[in-house]
Design a protein around this motif. Structure first.
Motif, PDB file in Angstrom:
ATOM      1  N   ALA A   9       5.351   5.491   1.959  1.00 49.24           N
ATOM      2  CA  ALA A   9       5.412   6.729   1.184  1.00 49.24           C
ATOM      3  C   ALA A   9       5.844   6.437  -0.251  1.00 49.24           C
ATOM      4  N   ILE A  10       5.261   7.141  -1.195  1.00 49.17           N
ATOM      5  CA  ILE A  10       5.625   6.938  -2.595  1.00 49.17           C
ATOM      6  C   ILE A  10       7.071   7.379  -2.833  1.00 49.17           C
ATOM      7  N   SER A  11       7.796   6.560  -3.605  1.00 44.88           N
ATOM      8  CA  SER A  11       9.192   6.844  -3.964  1.00 44.88           C
ATOM      9  C   SER A  11       9.545   5.907  -5.108  1.00 44.88           C
ATOM     10  N   GLU A  12      10.670   6.155  -5.753  1.00 36.38           N
ATOM     11  CA  GLU A  12      11.090   5.257  -6.825  1.00 36.38           C
ATOM     12  C   GLU A  12      11.327   3.852  -6.258  1.00 36.38           C
ATOM     13  N   GLU A  13      11.948   3.805  -5.066  1.00 35.69           N
ATOM     14  CA  GLU A  13      12.367   2.536  -4.474  1.00 35.69           C
ATOM     15  C   GLU A  13      11.196   1.647  -4.079  1.00 35.69           C
ATOM     16  N   VAL A  14      10.075   2.277  -3.701  1.00 37.76           N
ATOM     17  CA  VAL A  14       8.957   1.487  -3.175  1.00 37.76           C
ATOM     18  C   VAL A  14       8.343   0.574  -4.253  1.00 37.76           C
ATOM     19  N   PHE A  15       8.654   0.872  -5.523  1.00 40.46           N
ATOM     20  CA  PHE A  15       8.113   0.049  -6.610  1.00 40.46           C
ATOM     21  C   PHE A  15       8.990  -1.173  -6.922  1.00 40.46           C
ATOM     22  N   LEU A  43       0.849  -1.192   0.000  1.00 35.20           N
ATOM     23  CA  LEU A  43       0.000   0.000   0.000  1.00 35.20           C
ATOM     24  C   LEU A  43       0.885   1.242   0.000  1.00 35.20           C
ATOM     25  N   ILE A  44       0.582   2.149  -0.924  1.00 37.56           N
ATOM     26  CA  ILE A  44       1.439   3.319  -1.155  1.00 37.56           C
ATOM     27  C   ILE A  44       0.567   4.574  -1.190  1.00 37.56           C
ATOM     28  N   ALA A  45       1.064   5.626  -0.598  1.00 40.95           N
ATOM     29  CA  ALA A  45       0.340   6.907  -0.608  1.00 40.95           C
ATOM     30  C   ALA A  45       1.345   8.047  -0.473  1.00 40.95           C
ATOM     31  N   SER A  46       0.814   9.246  -0.323  1.00 41.07           N
ATOM     32  CA  SER A  46       1.696  10.409  -0.160  1.00 41.07           C
ATOM     33  C   SER A  46       2.448  10.271   1.163  1.00 41.07           C
ATOM     34  N   PRO A  47       3.610  10.935   1.280  1.00 38.69           N
ATOM     35  CA  PRO A  47       4.395  10.837   2.515  1.00 38.69           C
ATOM     36  C   PRO A  47       3.564  11.174   3.758  1.00 38.69           C
ATOM     37  N   ARG A  48       2.629  12.091   3.607  1.00 34.65           N
ATOM     38  CA  ARG A  48       1.807  12.503   4.756  1.00 34.65           C
ATOM     39  C   ARG A  48       0.929  11.359   5.281  1.00 34.65           C
ATOM     40  N   SER A  49       0.595  10.373   4.441  1.00 40.32           N
ATOM     41  CA  SER A  49      -0.223   9.235   4.901  1.00 40.32           C
ATOM     42  C   SER A  49       0.620   8.014   5.265  1.00 40.32           C
ATOM     43  N   ALA A  50       1.938   8.102   5.050  1.00 41.81           N
ATOM     44  CA  ALA A  50       2.795   6.952   5.324  1.00 41.81           C
ATOM     45  C   ALA A  50       2.721   6.586   6.808  1.00 41.81           C
ATOM     46  N   GLY A  51       2.758   5.302   7.088  1.00 43.30           N
ATOM     47  CA  GLY A  51       2.698   4.840   8.475  1.00 43.30           C
ATOM     48  C   GLY A  51       1.296   4.446   8.910  1.00 43.30           C
ATOM     49  N   ARG A  52       0.275   4.937   8.184  1.00 42.12           N
ATOM     50  CA  ARG A  52      -1.094   4.510   8.514  1.00 42.12           C
ATOM     51  C   ARG A  52      -1.236   3.020   8.240  1.00 42.12           C
ATOM     52  N   LYS A  53      -2.100   2.359   8.997  1.00 39.74           N
ATOM     53  CA  LYS A  53      -2.349   0.931   8.777  1.00 39.74           C
ATOM     54  C   LYS A  53      -3.752   0.752   8.204  1.00 39.74           C
ATOM     55  N   LEU A  54      -3.827   0.001   7.081  1.00 33.73           N
ATOM     56  CA  LEU A  54      -5.127  -0.268   6.450  1.00 33.73           C
ATOM     57  C   LEU A  54      -5.314  -1.769   6.350  1.00 33.73           C
ATOM     58  N   ARG A  55      -6.555  -2.229   6.350  1.00 37.74           N
ATOM     59  CA  ARG A  55      -6.825  -3.663   6.248  1.00 37.74           C
ATOM     60  C   ARG A  55      -7.071  -4.063   4.799  1.00 37.74           C
ATOM     61  N   VAL A  56      -6.398  -5.122   4.380  1.00 33.35           N
ATOM     62  CA  VAL A  56      -6.679  -5.713   3.074  1.00 33.35           C
ATOM     63  C   VAL A  56      -6.537  -7.232   3.216  1.00 33.35           C
ATOM     64  N   ARG A  57      -7.459  -7.976   2.659  1.00 24.07           N
ATOM     65  CA  ARG A  57      -7.510  -9.445   2.806  1.00 24.07           C
ATOM     66  C   ARG A  57      -7.457  -9.844   4.282  1.00 24.07           C
ATOM     67  N   GLY A  58      -8.082  -9.032   5.139  1.00 23.52           N
ATOM     68  CA  GLY A  58      -8.157  -9.386   6.558  1.00 23.52           C
ATOM     69  C   GLY A  58      -6.905  -9.097   7.360  1.00 23.52           C
ATOM     70  N   GLU A  59      -5.912  -8.522   6.711  1.00 22.16           N
ATOM     71  CA  GLU A  59      -4.662  -8.244   7.439  1.00 22.16           C
ATOM     72  C   GLU A  59      -4.353  -6.757   7.445  1.00 22.16           C
ATOM     73  N   GLU A  60      -3.674  -6.313   8.499  1.00 17.86           N
ATOM     74  CA  GLU A  60      -3.228  -4.921   8.527  1.00 17.86           C
ATOM     75  C   GLU A  60      -1.953  -4.756   7.729  1.00 17.86           C
ATOM     76  N   VAL A  61      -1.951  -3.728   6.900  1.00 17.04           N
ATOM     77  CA  VAL A  61      -0.761  -3.438   6.100  1.00 17.04           C
ATOM     78  C   VAL A  61      -0.398  -1.968   6.331  1.00 17.04           C
ATOM     79  N   THR A  62       0.882  -1.708   6.536  1.00 19.45           N
ATOM     80  CA  THR A  62       1.327  -0.331   6.778  1.00 19.45           C
ATOM     81  C   THR A  62       1.553   0.396   5.452  1.00 19.45           C
ATOM     82  N   VAL A  63       0.997   1.591   5.343  1.00 20.19           N
ATOM     83  CA  VAL A  63       1.127   2.383   4.128  1.00 20.19           C
ATOM     84  C   VAL A  63       2.544   2.942   4.024  1.00 20.19           C
TER      85      VAL A  63
END
Lengths: 352, 352
Positions: free
Chosen positions: A58-64, A36-56
């Motif tokens: 920050a978008i960057s070249e490396e994250v891809f 899960l990727i978002a703007s730096p300001r949302s990085a660190g938030r935890k969202l649920r997908v497929r029943g699991e928490e995933v930490t967001v």
């Protein structure tokens, strides 16, 4: 066993991003890691997908790094910047913005219409169509295959959530301001007064107790961007470069669900019965058309549904080879997240 | 000085009747006695017209004695009974019901389109068109005179008050039930639940946060009565028996003001600029069309206005000799009371 491909969701914290995570979670479990990727300001938030928490992240070249397919749901100008960066790293991008849709080197894909187009992507980018176009395409694609679409005149009834969470919230704020005030709607001007300053900010005009015949930005000769999208994207997806389209796009005080009244003309003879048979077999379409029982497609019944609904199917009285019908699609599902998920899944055979 | 003719208002206590009295009161004082007539159950009530209190009389054959012109605003089947009784007493009837509109011996009159038709009334009856048709006619009549109307595809956005006071009240009840409930509109079914039982009674389905693609009763082949009225009445008023019409009629959560998206094709070349010039001079029409300043026609601005508003005027991209535009009319004024008042005034030269 082959490795399951890695999926990224870019813009995961937005309104469509949240629907995207729901859609991925309830569809077949075909992806390996989901990043899960978002703007730096949302990085660190935890969202649920497929029943699991995933930490967001920050978008960057490396994250891809190591990502096979990435959904992008970002504003046009942000997508314009980041999509090529991800694609350059070998990621296949499914982009929901309007930025790449009309690029001849970017396929514009709807699973029910042109699934084979995902294979021809010289830039590594696949575009997702506009939400209004997407509500139309499953029905149009099926009718086009059977009868040969020549022209259409469409008028839309578009929901507030097409303008994102801000649109949804603004509609509810406005409904709160007018509910109970029964003197409104009888004398001009009162609705504006009740909604007050800022009432025009989201939709260009108050939306409660009103309809706003302007969706998107202004383009030359009095057209709106939304109206041109319906025309240009339909032509590209259906591979009908000469399709004649007249489109008027209107916002209505509905929370979710884009409706459209369609008058369509075909190259072959057509009837309501023949169209109903074709549409009953069409993928992504549910026929909701039973006047005797007051059954017709409506936004409140399309909300939360994967299929687009089609009904009020009539043989035109005065026009040869023509039909009238009414379609409704959930603008957050088929109009955005679902279509994107379906497009990404079309890539699985070449990734496994 | 010649005697001023006597006017009767039949159905004076209804929603349109009340607007009728307002309209008569603010127009030129051309009538002598104004007699107010309603069902026996409303007899004895006092209503204000031209600043004076007038006692409502029960409908009967005798009450039409000495009346020159009578406005009838009654349900179709009640008009069917009483209109011929009044006409037999020499009253010229201007009837708002749908019952006589398509009778070849009854002219269907819109002052901006066919004022001369009032003179040819073999039955002594003149019909007033449907409110949706009436919002279209002033613009269409002007464009037809200049460019020759050949065909049109129209989609309507119709207000709750088109279903009378009950429609208006039901919309407000429903808005009260959904306002503040921000979980609605995200999952299918919730709007129905919030509105509860009886929510389908007035419009066939809930109207708050929804659009209902059914206005009027069902007719053969999936058409609604409203859609056929738009077609058949436009043909008759414009005296274009071969006019091709595709119509879809939809109710939207608006209190007052019927809007329509129109795609129209003409026999002569036409452009947005040429159309705008014609419409700027057209009686009963105000052009509201300035994209640069976010100016376009909307129900909240049409409410309480005598003129119909027209804007979003565009030259069709793909269709020859064609235009797109958006019209809005107050369904209680031009759509009902005002048009009826204008028609009655056309009779004055022969009555004085």
């Amino acid at each position: 066993m082959s490795r399951k491909p890695t999926l990224a969701v870019v813009g995961a914290t937005g309104a469509v991003g949240s629907v995207m995570l729901d859609v991925i979670s309830r569809r077949a479990d075909v992806w390996g890691e989901i990043r899960l990727i978002a703007s730096p300001r949302s990085a660190g938030r935890k969202l649920r997908v497929r029943g699991e928490e995933v930490t967001v992240q920050a978008i960057s070249e490396e994250v891809f790094e190591g990502v096979d397919v990435a959904h992008f749901d970002l504003p046009d100008e942000v997508s314009a910047h980041w999509v090529p960066i991800a694609a350059a790293k070998g990621v296949i991008v499914v982009d929901k913005s309007g930025y790449f849709r009309m690029d001849p080197d970017v396929p514009l894909v709807v699973a029910e219409a042109n699934p084979e187009a995902v294979r021809n992507r010289p830039k590594g980018i696949i575009a997702n169509a506009n939400c209004t176009t997407l509500a139309l395409i499953p029905s149009l694609a099926a009718l086009n295959r059977s009868f040969g679409l020549v022209s259409m005149s469409v008028a839309s009834y578009q929901a507030a959530s097409g303008a994102g969470q801000a649109g949804f919230d603004s509609l509810y704020d406005q409904l709160g301001a007018v509910a109970g005030k029964r003197d409104l709607g009888t004398v001009s001007g009162d609705v504006r007064e009740a909604i007050g300053e800022g009432g025009d900010d989201t939709f260009g005009a108050p939306l409660a107790l009103n309809v706003v015949p302007k969706v998107g930005g202004w383009r030359p000769d009095g057209w709106t961007s939304e109206e041109l999208k319906v025309r240009n994207e339909s032509r590209k997806i259906l591979d009908l470069p000469d399709l004649k389209v007249a489109s008027t796009c209107v916002r209505v005080p509905v929370a979710t669900g884009h409706s459209q009244a369609v008058h369509a003309t075909f190259s072959s003879p057509v009837s309501a019965d023949a169209a109903r048979k074709v549409l009953a077999e069409a993928p992504g379409v549910t026929v909701v058309d039973d006047p005797d029982n007051n059954v017709y497609p409506m936004p409140i019944d399309a909300t939360g549904r994967d299929d687009t609904l089609v009904g009020r199917i009539r043989t035109s009285i005065d026009f040869d080879n023509s039909l009238e019908f009414f379609v409704v699609g959930d603008n957050l599902l088929k109009g955005a997240a679902l279509n994107s998920a379906q497009t990404a899944e079309l890539l699985l055979p070449e990734l496994s």
